[in-house]
Motif scaffolding. Structure first.
Motif, mmCIF file in Angstrom:
data_model
loop_
_atom_site.group_PDB
_atom_site.id
_atom_site.type_symbol
_atom_site.label_atom_id
_atom_site.label_comp_id
_atom_site.label_asym_id
_atom_site.label_seq_id
_atom_site.Cartn_x
_atom_site.Cartn_y
_atom_site.Cartn_z
ATOM 1 N N ALA A 44 0.823 -1.202 0.000
ATOM 2 C CA ALA A 44 0.000 0.000 0.000
ATOM 3 C C ALA A 44 0.861 1.258 0.000
ATOM 4 O O ALA A 44 0.561 2.236 -0.702
ATOM 5 C CB ALA A 44 -0.940 -0.007 1.205
ATOM 6 N N LEU A 45 1.946 1.247 0.769
ATOM 7 C CA LEU A 45 2.865 2.399 0.765
ATOM 8 C C LEU A 45 3.460 2.627 -0.609
ATOM 9 O O LEU A 45 3.702 3.772 -1.015
ATOM 10 C CB LEU A 45 3.974 2.188 1.796
ATOM 11 N N ALA A 46 3.706 1.539 -1.341
ATOM 12 C CA ALA A 46 4.246 1.662 -2.696
ATOM 13 C C ALA A 46 3.279 2.383 -3.626
ATOM 14 O O ALA A 46 3.688 2.892 -4.671
ATOM 15 C CB ALA A 46 4.565 0.274 -3.253
ATOM 16 N N VAL A 47 2.017 2.435 -3.231
ATOM 17 C CA VAL A 47 0.992 3.111 -4.027
ATOM 18 C C VAL A 47 0.696 4.500 -3.481
ATOM 19 O O VAL A 47 0.720 5.488 -4.209
ATOM 20 C CB VAL A 47 -0.305 2.274 -4.069
ATOM 21 N N VAL A 48 0.420 4.602 -2.170
ATOM 22 C CA VAL A 48 -0.071 5.858 -1.607
ATOM 23 C C VAL A 48 1.046 6.792 -1.150
ATOM 24 O O VAL A 48 0.776 7.966 -0.846
ATOM 25 C CB VAL A 48 -1.053 5.599 -0.447
ATOM 26 N N TYR A 49 2.284 6.320 -1.090
ATOM 27 C CA TYR A 49 3.433 7.167 -0.779
ATOM 28 C C TYR A 49 4.498 6.983 -1.854
ATOM 29 O O TYR A 49 5.650 6.669 -1.570
ATOM 30 C CB TYR A 49 3.989 6.804 0.604
ATOM 31 N N PRO A 50 4.144 7.190 -3.126
ATOM 32 C CA PRO A 50 5.038 6.820 -4.227
ATOM 33 C C PRO A 50 6.264 7.709 -4.353
ATOM 34 O O PRO A 50 7.222 7.332 -5.033
ATOM 35 C CB PRO A 50 4.137 6.968 -5.456
#
Length: 525
Positions: A44-50
């Motif tokens: 999820a971090l790879a998506v929402v904190y790119p």
């Protein structure tokens, strides 16, 4: 004002983005364990904190399996390509920090997901990635942190990357819907085909073809040959706790050496937030950094004398050399600071402390092959000096700042902690642990208190002690009088990084703290 920590009787998730924390909590609720939830948070971090992390970056993990009763480390860092040599950069003083020629190490994060789930997980990769894929395909509210970093670094993005992160040629405002269709497709391919879809299939082929077309050096063979590494962590004892870090090529041992130095001082006579407190920690950090910078690189290429560096007697000698009233002269080189740390504890006693990064904000700025995957520029920290210990060579892992931490008591996890911040990671970790153990703070209090970062920052010719403005004026004056080159910054400055922490007390209750400087959340029940 310090906010209250989140308390859970069984579980706890902390991360720098509330949607990532929610993704982990969702997995725990549906029957997954801490390992499943940690991978869900990571994805999820790879998506929402790119701007901080992504599929094109690396990750380091510390895991505690209640069934095994031990802490293990997973090194998810990538090696330089087989065709990446110093000769490629003969006309340059350093490896470029941006662009395809900065993307010279294979991303290790997707492999690390597979490793953690294969060994300890309960759910499938497809189940664990479901929420992240949904965030990418359907969009999510642009975070204030991503907005600010896009304003700061948007000019470094390639045209293909800019089309993703600045759709229509503009920076989205906080709260606007941000969609990543290409990344959603890549994550779906990974969910369907497993790690091989990333390292040997369509994704690797698209990335390498795109890099080749723009002058990059990584090849499909480099991706196919990548494997991360399960290994024993490094550790030291500190006031009744065993503190664990990932081994080299991680800088984690520098934090352990710092604790060994501090063990020679009586914190009972040192007031928190005083000149003595900040001065002592800064001087201990300097001493450990001198050793770190002299030896740290890929241990497959150079012997790293950990036994000597972590010897208590050696630390006592370093402690004796610290002046109580005068700052020592020291040098430093700036390192990347844009990273995401998170941690998960479940009701079965399993615990995961992990950290991931693209190195700089938006990494190399390159997202080749229509994959939506930003590639890290971690390899730009290699030296082009052939005599340097961290000199660039093919198939080599670079000096790595990523360092998740875990402290155990009685053989079980008691504290999970870490931070964004490159050079600041060992420093902030030391602040957090000393505040918890010596001053009785809870995780949220420890995270909220003022921080400092010693070292040279990008573009600054001097080595400074950067201190948040909440530190008392008299303390700043004392630090300057002692020879520290003090630079006062804002009260909750981003230079201090994003720190998060979980503590488990004698009753088994989990207390979580997240950083007010980011968009994070602690979720526990």
């Amino acid at each position: 004002m310090t906010k209250r920590p989140v308390i859970g009787t069984k579980t706890m998730v902390v991360s720098p983005h509330y949607l990532a924390s929610a993704a982990g909590a969702r997995i725990l609720e549906k029957g997954g364990n801490a390992f499943d939830a940690a991978v869900a948070v990571s994805a999820a971090l790879a998506v929402v904190y790119p701007h901080m992390t992504g599929l094109g970056g690396d990750a380091f993990w510390l895991t505690y399996s209640a069934e095994e009763g031990r802490v293990r480390a997973y090194n998810g860092s990538g090696r330089s390509g087989s065709a990446v040599t110093r000769e490629r950069y003969l006309s340059e003083a350093a490896i470029p920090r941006r662009g395809p020629r900065a993307a010279i190490t294979v991303p290790g994060m997707a492999d690390s997901w597979d490793a953690v789930l294969s060994r300890y997980g309960r759910l499938t990769l497809a189940e664990v990635l479901e929420t992240a894929i949904g965030y990418a395909a359907g969009g999510f509210p642009m975070s204030p942190d991503q907005h600010a970093n896009t304003v700061l670094a948007g000019a470094a993005l390639s045209p293909e990357a800019a089309a993703i992160y600045m759709p229509g040629g503009r920076v989205l405002k906080p709260g606007e819907r941000f969609v990543q269709k290409e990344l959603a497709r890549s994550l779906s391919l990974l969910a369907e085909g497993g790690r091989d879809a990333f390292y040997e299939g369509e994704i690797a082929e698209a990335i390498c073809s795109g890099l080749a077309a723009s002058g990059g050096y990584l090849t499909a063979q480099d991706f196919a040959e990548h494997r991360g590494l399960w290994c024993d962590p490094v550790s030291t004892s500190y006031h009744g706790y065993t503190v664990y870090q990932a081994p080299p090529n991680s800088q984690g041992f520098a934090a352990l050496q710092t604790l060994n130095i501090l063990e020679n001082f009586d914190f009972g006579g040192i007031a928190h937030g005083s000149f003595a407190y900040y001065h002592l920690l800064a001087e201990a950090i300097k001493a450990s950094f001198r050793d770190r910078d002299a030896v740290l690189t890929d241990p497959d290429f150079s012997t790293i004398p950990l036994a000597r560096l972590l010897d208590k007697g050696y630390a006592a000698g370093l402690a004796a050399s610290i002046s109580p009233s005068r700052a020592a002269e020291a040098v430093s080189e700036p390192t990347g600071r844009d990273t995401a740390y998170a941690a998960v504890v479940d009701g079965e006693g399993n615990a995961v402390s992990f950290i991931q990064s693209l190195y700089f904000e938006f990494g190399s700025g390159t997202a080749p092959g229509g994959t939506g995957i930003l590639l890290q520029n971690r390899g730009s920290f290699f030296s082009l000096d052939p005599s340097a210990v961290n000199t660039l060579e093919p198939r080599k892992r670079t000096f790595h700042t990523l360092m998740p931490a875990m402290a155990c008591q009685g053989g079980k996890p008691a504290v999970l902690y870490g931070t964004q911040g490159g050079e600041g990671q060992p420093q902030t970790q030391t602040l957090l642990l000393t505040r918890l153990l010596h001053y009785g703070m809870n995780p949220q209090e420890a995270v909220d208190q003022p921080r400092f970062v010693w070292g040279r920052t990008w573009g600054e010719p001097t080595v400074e002690l950067t201190v948040e403005g909440r530190v008392e004026k008299s303390v700043l004056e004392e630090l300057a009088a002692a020879g520290h080159k003090v630079r006062k910054v804002s009260d909750y400055d981003g230079l201090a990084g994003h720190a998060h922490m979980i503590a488990i007390d004698e009753n088994g209750y989990r207390s979580g703290g997240t950083d007010p400087r980011c968009d994070g959340a602690a979720i526990g029940w």
